[in-house]
Design an enzyme around this catalytic site. Structure first.
Site, PDB file in Angstrom:
ATOM      1  N   ASP A 104       0.583  -1.242  -0.048  1.00  0.00           N
ATOM      2  CA  ASP A 104       0.066   0.126  -0.144  1.00  0.00           C
ATOM      3  C   ASP A 104       0.862   1.247   0.187  1.00  0.00           C
ATOM      4  O   ASP A 104       0.261   2.245  -0.250  1.00  0.00           O
ATOM      5  CB  ASP A 104      -0.866   0.105   1.131  1.00  0.00           C
ATOM      6  CG  ASP A 104      -0.050  -0.156   2.504  1.00  0.00           C
ATOM      7  OD1 ASP A 104      -0.916  -0.862   3.270  1.00  0.00           O
ATOM      8  OD2 ASP A 104       1.099   0.203   2.698  1.00  0.00           O
ATOM      9  N   HIS A 119       6.848  -7.486  -1.371  1.00  0.00           N
ATOM     10  CA  HIS A 119       5.565  -8.078  -2.315  1.00  0.00           C
ATOM     11  C   HIS A 119       4.998  -7.044  -3.424  1.00  0.00           C
ATOM     12  O   HIS A 119       4.138  -7.175  -4.062  1.00  0.00           O
ATOM     13  CB  HIS A 119       4.218  -8.479  -1.645  1.00  0.00           C
ATOM     14  CG  HIS A 119       4.456  -9.480  -0.848  1.00  0.00           C
ATOM     15  ND1 HIS A 119       3.850  -9.929   0.243  1.00  0.00           N
ATOM     16  CD2 HIS A 119       5.632 -10.749  -0.852  1.00  0.00           C
ATOM     17  CE1 HIS A 119       4.231 -11.077   0.999  1.00  0.00           C
ATOM     18  NE2 HIS A 119       5.437 -11.285   0.322  1.00  0.00           N
ATOM     19  N   SER A 189       0.674 -12.451   9.776  1.00  0.00           N
ATOM     20  CA  SER A 189       0.282 -13.613  10.313  1.00  0.00           C
ATOM     21  C   SER A 189       1.428 -14.794  10.422  1.00  0.00           C
ATOM     22  O   SER A 189       1.548 -15.926  10.925  1.00  0.00           O
ATOM     23  CB  SER A 189      -0.894 -14.208   9.591  1.00  0.00           C
ATOM     24  OG  SER A 189      -0.703 -14.075   8.445  1.00  0.00           O
TER      25      SER A 189
END
Ligand code: APR
Length: 244
Positions: A104, A119, A189
């Site tokens: 983002d 990423h 996570s």
């Protein structure tokens, strides 16, 4: 959140700090985490079925429109206090590297300079065939738009499932992660490799590892410190404890 005194000591003596962030750092900016249930029109799609080269080849319009939807979400989002605190922390240590799985760009918008994007970045576009970044193209109404150079389809410059990780960024992330004295895993996570192995490599190489998350993860039982809470308040508390 009271920061444990032993962690404050580690912070004050740290020379080389590495932070790995995941979608949880942007959650309080209103950007849904990757495993949040999709909403509205996209609720019937599973992100892992959309974020692949196969999905793009099968239905380029659908995948492009999903990223257009997420690009708008990100453009409307603002960096939250976790992003801002990390940008300030960067200036407090002799060596500080921020490795993010997020696409983002909120870390950079908050002022972080040393950002390794594992990423990719949703605000960048590249040619599906050539892999080159394309910053402008003629809008012809095609969805997805066409590469001005080869006429191929344009796609977001993000790493999809079933795609290799960017070599340079991955090598940097592991060089930093295995040569630091303090490693933070924040809002991830810790299930998607190779990024998820970073905290464990840091542990192996003798770094003090701190996890900040709302829930437990495979790292929780191994980390030296676990600060359970929202990144938007825990990270600023860490910064405050540095200033005392
Ligand atoms: N503060 C701290 N942690 C939070 C917060 C918050 N406010 N909100 C959510 N979290 C935590 C969740 O408990 C979860 O552990 O953030 C984590 C988000 O996990 P994921 O949605 O799996 O996102 P992430 O870990 O970044 O995924 C890694 O996998 O799916 C691919 O490419 C995708 O970059 C993504 C990567």
């Amino acid at each position: 959140m009271t920061v444990p005194p032993q962690l404050i000591d580690r912070l004050k003596s740290a020379q080389r700090v590495v932070v790995l962030t995941g979608a949880g750092v942007s959650a309080e900016s209103g950007v849904p985490t990757f495993r949040d249930a999709q909403t509205g029109l996209w609720s019937k799609f599973n992100p892992e079925e959309l974020a692949t080269p196969r999905a793009f080849r099968r239905n380029p319009r659908l995948v492009w429109e999903w990223y257009e939807y997420r690009r708008k979400l990100v453009a409307e989002a603002k960096p939250n206090p976790a992003h801002t605190a990390l940008a300030e922390m960067e200036r407090l240590f002799p060596e500080f590297h921020l490795v993010t799985q997020n696409i983002d760009g909120l870390h950079q918008r908050a002022g972080s300079r040393n950002v390794v994007e594992l990423h990719g970045n949703i605000t960048r576009t590249k040619c599906f065939d050539e892999g080159t970044i394309v910053s402008n193209w003629t809008e012809t109404g095609d969805v997805p738009p066409k590469c001005p150079n080869c006429g191929g389809l344009l796609r977001p410059d993000v790493v999809w499932f079933e795609e290799p990780m960017p070599e340079k960024e991955t090598a940097l992330a592991f060089r930093f992660g295995t040569n630091c004295d303090l490693f933070f895993s924040i809002g991830t996570s810790a299930v998607v490799f190779p990024a998820a192995s970073l905290p464990f490599e840091a542990l192996e190489s003798g770094a003090t590892v701190v996890e900040i998350n709302l829930q437990s993860t495979p790292l929780t039982s191994k980390a030296h410190f676990v600060l359970a809470g929202p990144a938007g308040s825990v990270v600023p508390d860490l910064l405050k404890s540095l200033r005392i």
